[in-house]
Scaffold this motif. Structure first.
Motif, PDB file in Angstrom:
ATOM      1  N   GLN A 321       0.838  -1.186   0.000  1.00 48.68           N
ATOM      2  CA  GLN A 321       0.000   0.000   0.000  1.00 48.68           C
ATOM      3  C   GLN A 321       0.877   1.241   0.000  1.00 48.68           C
ATOM      4  N   VAL A 322       0.424   2.275  -0.684  1.00 41.23           N
ATOM      5  CA  VAL A 322       1.023   3.588  -0.536  1.00 41.23           C
ATOM      6  C   VAL A 322       0.180   4.325   0.499  1.00 41.23           C
ATOM      7  N   ALA A 323       0.809   4.730   1.579  1.00 41.70           N
ATOM      8  CA  ALA A 323       0.071   5.324   2.689  1.00 41.70           C
ATOM      9  C   ALA A 323       0.828   6.525   3.230  1.00 41.70           C
ATOM     10  N   VAL A 324       0.078   7.401   3.896  1.00 44.42           N
ATOM     11  CA  VAL A 324       0.661   8.557   4.564  1.00 44.42           C
ATOM     12  C   VAL A 324       0.444   8.388   6.063  1.00 44.42           C
ATOM     13  N   VAL A 325       1.536   8.471   6.826  1.00 42.72           N
ATOM     14  CA  VAL A 325       1.473   8.385   8.280  1.00 42.72           C
ATOM     15  C   VAL A 325       1.510   9.812   8.824  1.00 42.72           C
ATOM     16  N   HIS A 326       0.414  10.244   9.419  1.00 44.09           N
ATOM     17  CA  HIS A 326       0.334  11.582  10.012  1.00 44.09           C
ATOM     18  C   HIS A 326       0.812  11.471  11.459  1.00 44.09           C
ATOM     19  N   LEU A 327       1.939  12.069  11.742  1.00 43.87           N
ATOM     20  CA  LEU A 327       2.582  11.931  13.053  1.00 43.87           C
ATOM     21  C   LEU A 327       2.169  13.085  13.948  1.00 43.87           C
ATOM     22  N   ALA A 328       0.897  13.103  14.314  1.00 44.33           N
ATOM     23  CA  ALA A 328       0.340  14.168  15.142  1.00 44.33           C
ATOM     24  C   ALA A 328       0.737  13.984  16.596  1.00 44.33           C
ATOM     25  N   ASP A 329       0.600  15.053  17.380  1.00 49.14           N
ATOM     26  CA  ASP A 329       0.973  15.009  18.797  1.00 49.14           C
ATOM     27  C   ASP A 329       0.118  14.022  19.578  1.00 49.14           C
ATOM     28  N   ASP A 330      -1.142  13.843  19.165  1.00 50.88           N
ATOM     29  CA  ASP A 330      -2.038  12.951  19.895  1.00 50.88           C
ATOM     30  C   ASP A 330      -1.959  11.506  19.391  1.00 50.88           C
ATOM     31  N   GLY A 331      -0.935  11.198  18.627  1.00 49.51           N
ATOM     32  CA  GLY A 331      -0.744   9.836  18.142  1.00 49.51           C
ATOM     33  C   GLY A 331      -0.847   9.766  16.633  1.00 49.51           C
ATOM     34  N   PRO A 332      -0.155   8.796  16.000  1.00 45.45           N
ATOM     35  CA  PRO A 332      -0.170   8.706  14.545  1.00 45.45           C
ATOM     36  C   PRO A 332      -1.503   8.193  14.017  1.00 45.45           C
ATOM     37  N   TRP A 333      -1.877   8.646  12.849  1.00 46.88           N
ATOM     38  CA  TRP A 333      -3.015   8.052  12.154  1.00 46.88           C
ATOM     39  C   TRP A 333      -2.641   7.842  10.698  1.00 46.88           C
ATOM     40  N   LEU A 334      -3.239   6.815  10.115  1.00 43.72           N
ATOM     41  CA  LEU A 334      -2.813   6.305   8.819  1.00 43.72           C
ATOM     42  C   LEU A 334      -3.853   6.613   7.756  1.00 43.72           C
ATOM     43  N   GLU A 335      -3.375   7.103   6.618  1.00 43.85           N
ATOM     44  CA  GLU A 335      -4.227   7.372   5.464  1.00 43.85           C
ATOM     45  C   GLU A 335      -3.706   6.543   4.288  1.00 43.85           C
ATOM     46  N   VAL A 336      -4.460   5.522   3.884  1.00 49.87           N
ATOM     47  CA  VAL A 336      -4.061   4.659   2.776  1.00 49.87           C
ATOM     48  C   VAL A 336      -4.518   5.308   1.470  1.00 49.87           C
ATOM     49  N   LEU A 337      -3.577   5.524   0.561  1.00 50.68           N
ATOM     50  CA  LEU A 337      -3.891   6.181  -0.711  1.00 50.68           C
ATOM     51  C   LEU A 337      -4.261   5.174  -1.790  1.00 50.68           C
ATOM     52  N   VAL A 338      -3.440   4.152  -1.978  1.00 49.75           N
ATOM     53  CA  VAL A 338      -3.738   3.092  -2.945  1.00 49.75           C
ATOM     54  C   VAL A 338      -3.245   1.776  -2.382  1.00 49.75           C
ATOM     55  N   ARG A 339      -3.840   0.708  -2.838  1.00 42.92           N
ATOM     56  CA  ARG A 339      -3.416  -0.631  -2.430  1.00 42.92           C
ATOM     57  C   ARG A 339      -3.476  -1.543  -3.641  1.00 42.92           C
ATOM     58  N   SER A 340      -2.668  -2.595  -3.628  1.00 41.92           N
ATOM     59  CA  SER A 340      -2.544  -3.430  -4.814  1.00 41.92           C
ATOM     60  C   SER A 340      -3.537  -4.579  -4.845  1.00 41.92           C
ATOM     61  N   GLU A 341      -4.311  -4.777  -3.775  1.00 42.60           N
ATOM     62  CA  GLU A 341      -5.290  -5.852  -3.824  1.00 42.60           C
ATOM     63  C   GLU A 341      -6.363  -5.547  -4.853  1.00 42.60           C
ATOM     64  N   HIS A 342      -6.782  -6.575  -5.566  1.00 44.63           N
ATOM     65  CA  HIS A 342      -7.955  -6.467  -6.421  1.00 44.63           C
ATOM     66  C   HIS A 342      -9.171  -6.881  -5.599  1.00 44.63           C
ATOM     67  N   ALA A 343     -10.338  -6.447  -6.019  1.00 46.68           N
ATOM     68  CA  ALA A 343     -11.549  -6.686  -5.237  1.00 46.68           C
ATOM     69  C   ALA A 343     -11.763  -8.167  -4.968  1.00 46.68           C
ATOM     70  N   GLU A 344     -11.460  -9.009  -5.975  1.00 43.45           N
ATOM     71  CA  GLU A 344     -11.721 -10.430  -5.807  1.00 43.45           C
ATOM     72  C   GLU A 344     -10.722 -11.097  -4.870  1.00 43.45           C
ATOM     73  N   LEU A 345      -9.644 -10.380  -4.518  1.00 43.13           N
ATOM     74  CA  LEU A 345      -8.655 -10.937  -3.618  1.00 43.13           C
ATOM     75  C   LEU A 345      -8.779 -10.401  -2.196  1.00 43.13           C
ATOM     76  N   SER A 346      -9.420  -9.248  -2.040  1.00 42.66           N
ATOM     77  CA  SER A 346      -9.401  -8.578  -0.749  1.00 42.66           C
ATOM     78  C   SER A 346     -10.063  -9.402   0.352  1.00 42.66           C
ATOM     79  N   SER A 347     -11.025 -10.250  -0.012  1.00 44.65           N
ATOM     80  CA  SER A 347     -11.701 -11.059   1.003  1.00 44.65           C
ATOM     81  C   SER A 347     -11.207 -12.499   1.026  1.00 44.65           C
ATOM     82  N   ALA A 348     -10.173 -12.785   0.258  1.00 44.46           N
ATOM     83  CA  ALA A 348      -9.662 -14.155   0.191  1.00 44.46           C
ATOM     84  C   ALA A 348      -9.005 -14.564   1.501  1.00 44.46           C
TER      85      ALA A 348
END
Length: 613
Positions: A321-348
């Motif tokens: 996944q390409v993601a952005v880690v926001h390193l805020a003072d109250d703790g990090p939070w993650l924003e996923v921009l794109v991922r390589s899973e295809h829909a038919e694989l995501s629930s496999a």
């Protein structure tokens, strides 16, 4: 063999399509860019751009392969400046003006490690005679200046406050053996002043220099036995954050960024410990704070912007996944921009690996990742595929591997081995395979296989070994002696280390010289088990003639084997358009070997001594 009734096996098409690769993250013009490579597009690299509210889209012309062959493995193949995309292909350096949709050839040759300075582009250009660092005016690309030249290798041209930094290593070394950081006075548009070596040399690998916001030069060096972050203030060198782990990747490619600077004075760093990666933040006082993320594998491409850092991460249950880690003072939070899973694989349903440690002579342990058959019981026993990673200066990675899932969903267990010489365990471990190639790596794989047999996870006659490139050499030698393996698959394999020193790309010649002296050439007369040889006809790293010669020798003496030659495919079979054919051939190979011993296997299965799908 069959699979559990409630589980659909991963198809070869899905396994290949899920192998999308993301690389070379960069921040420019308020956007995030990366290189995206998909097997279904023939392995062509596309430059992608992401902006808030716009999402991700390709900015490469259709059919254009953004790639670099500098130093054989490339890297740093694009950069964006003022809306213009500059990138490399096999022919040289190109630029694409905003909205034009066309590329213009700027400079010919093998070019990589592109970097933007003030009004100019810096790059490494390779030839048969050595390397150059060149500077190209962004306003008038016909103005190309040579700044640094070497008969060896150059990399990482990084402009700083009135200085230029770069790395250099000789043609007798690999960059992970002996690499130096240099600086010289420099102003854009001019020539460099008198160079000065800052760090590195014999017995020390200093890599990834970059200037911090404090105008101090930072770099990674393994002078402590581990690649750690150091800085040079113009007078002294000091450790920034000593860690008993690798904080830089083995520099197979140009343009790595294992760390980056946050706006508040902190530094984000990728740390590797064995097969695991994690992200840490180094505080201004040197304190190291881990960042809690769902990733166990992080590529050496960090791109910081403000108080956030973009990365390419994955885990055993999440494809890259390409993601952005926001390193805020109250703790990090993650924003996923794109991922390589295809829909038919995501629930496999997937097989999640566990870490195995096996003691070997020399008072050390071999680390392996064990993927059990998908949907298996806790006390599983199954046919096993032991995989020797390429390199051999590489490592197992704790991430979702859809090609492993292809086999585990068909009742196999897959085991990745971090044999001696792997990265992630310090400099001494990495160097220990020199002169022992084909011996200690084989012994480590055998030790893991023997352990699996002893604890009842595998049965004799149903344990196989496969490897790619250097791992293919390991696999072939593993079946050139009596041992636990019933067959081998060798992909893009090196066959003769001595001859490889004559055909290997210039970048890797020193590697071939240092590795050889162990088991020597793979001799057909020594091969004792069936082998499958898969090789790209266009392979420039391990030429196809060697594997053809081995196959002819196997034919002459009647050793059971198969040879699959892939037209128009280079060294990286797994990312090629024929990756599916290679997977199907490998599966058929194991099934064929097992079918030969089917009577005995059926008797063991009937006795209930081994779990079966």
């Amino acid at each position: 063999m069959s699979v559990p009734a409630d589980f659909a096996a991963v198809s070869v098409e899905d396994a290949v399509r899920a192998s999308t690769s993301y690389d070379q993250l960069r921040v420019a013009d308020g956007a995030l860019y990366w290189l995206e490579t998909r097997p279904e597009s023939g392995g062509h690299g596309n430059v992608m751009r992401w902006r808030p509210g716009e999402g991700a889209r390709s900015i490469s012309p259709d059919g254009f392969d953004v790639a670099s062959r500098a130093h054989a493995y490339g890297g740093g193949s694009f950069v964006v400046a003022d809306g213009t995309l500059w990138c490399t292909s096999d022919a040289g350096l190109y630029r694409s003006r905003r909205g034009s949709g066309q590329f213009e050839l700027i400079a010919q040759g093998l070019v990589g490690d592109l970097t933007v300075s003030e009004g100019e582009l810096l790059a490494v250009r390779e030839s048969g005679q050595g390397d150059e660092i060149i500077a190209i005016s962004l306003a008038d690309p016909t103005q190309v200046r040579m700044l640094v030249a070497s008969r060896g290798f150059l990399g990482a041209p990084r402009p700083g406050p009135s200085f230029l930094a770069w790395v250099e290593w000789s043609e007798r070394d690999m960059p992970w053996d002996a690499c130096e950081v240099w600086i010289a006075p420099y102003l854009p548009g001019g020539q460099i002043g008198s160079p000065r070596k800052v760090a590195g040399g014999i017995g020390e690998s200093a890599v990834e220099p970059r200037w911090g916001p404090d105008k101090v030069l930072y770099f990674m060096t393994d002078r402590s036995g581990w690649w750690n972050l150091y800085r040079w203030n113009g007078h002294t060198i000091e450790a920034v954050a000593p860690i008993a782990a690798e904080c830089a990747a083995e520099p197979w490619e140009l343009g790595y960024a294992s760390y980056d600077f946050l706006a508040d004075g902190r530094i984000a760093v990728v740390v590797q410990e064995g097969p695991r990666h994690r992200l840490v933040v180094v505080e201004p006082d040197g304190a190291v704070r881990p960042v809690d993320l769902p990733y166990t594998s992080i590529k050496p491409y960090l791109a910081a912007q403000g108080a956030a850092v973009a990365l390419i991460g994955s885990s055993p249950t999440a494809a890259p996944q390409v993601a952005v880690v926001h390193l805020a003072d109250d703790g990090p939070w993650l924003e996923v921009l794109v991922r390589s899973e295809h829909a038919e694989l995501s629930s496999a349903q997937v097989s999640t690996p566990t870490e195995l440690r096996v003691g070997v002579p020399g008072d050390r342990e071999v680390v392996a990742l064990v993927y059990p058959p998908t949907g298996s019981a806790a006390n599983w026993c199954a046919p096993v595929i032991v995989r020797a990673h390429p390199g051999p200066t590489a490592s197992c990675l704790l991430r979702l591997d859809w090609q492993a899932q292809f086999f585990t969903s068909r009742g196999f267990a897959v085991v990745d081995v971090d044999y001696l010489g792997s990265t992630g365990y310090g400099r001494s471990f990495r160097e220990s395979l020199y002169g022992r190639w084909g011996l200690d790596d084989v012994n480590d794989c055998v030790a893991v296989a023997d352990h699996l047999l002893e604890v009842g996870r595998a049965e004799p006659g149903q344990i196989f070994i496969r490897g790619a490139s250097a791992g293919g050499y390991t696999a072939l030698h593993a079946v050139s002696e009596d041992g636990p393996f019933a067959a081998a698959t060798a992909v893009s394999a090196i066959v003769d280390p001595d001859r490889w020193t004559e055909t290997v790309p210039r970048f890797q010649c020193a590697h071939a010289m240092r590795l050889r002296g162990g088991a020597g050439r793979v001799h057909a007369a020594s091969v004792r088990r069936p082998v499958l040889l898969i090789h790209g006809v266009a392979d420039e790293v391990a030429v196809v003639e060697d594997v053809r010669e081995l196959a002819d020798e196997l034919v002459a003496i009647g050793v059971r084997h198969e040879l699959l030659l892939l037209p128009n495919v280079g060294h990286y079979v797994a990312s090629s358009s024929l990756a599916g054919a290679a997977l199907e051939a490998e599966l058929a190979h194991y099934w064929s070997v097992m079918a030969v011993a089917a009577a005995g296997a059926d008797q063991r299965a009937a006795s209930g001594s081994c779990w079966r799908t």
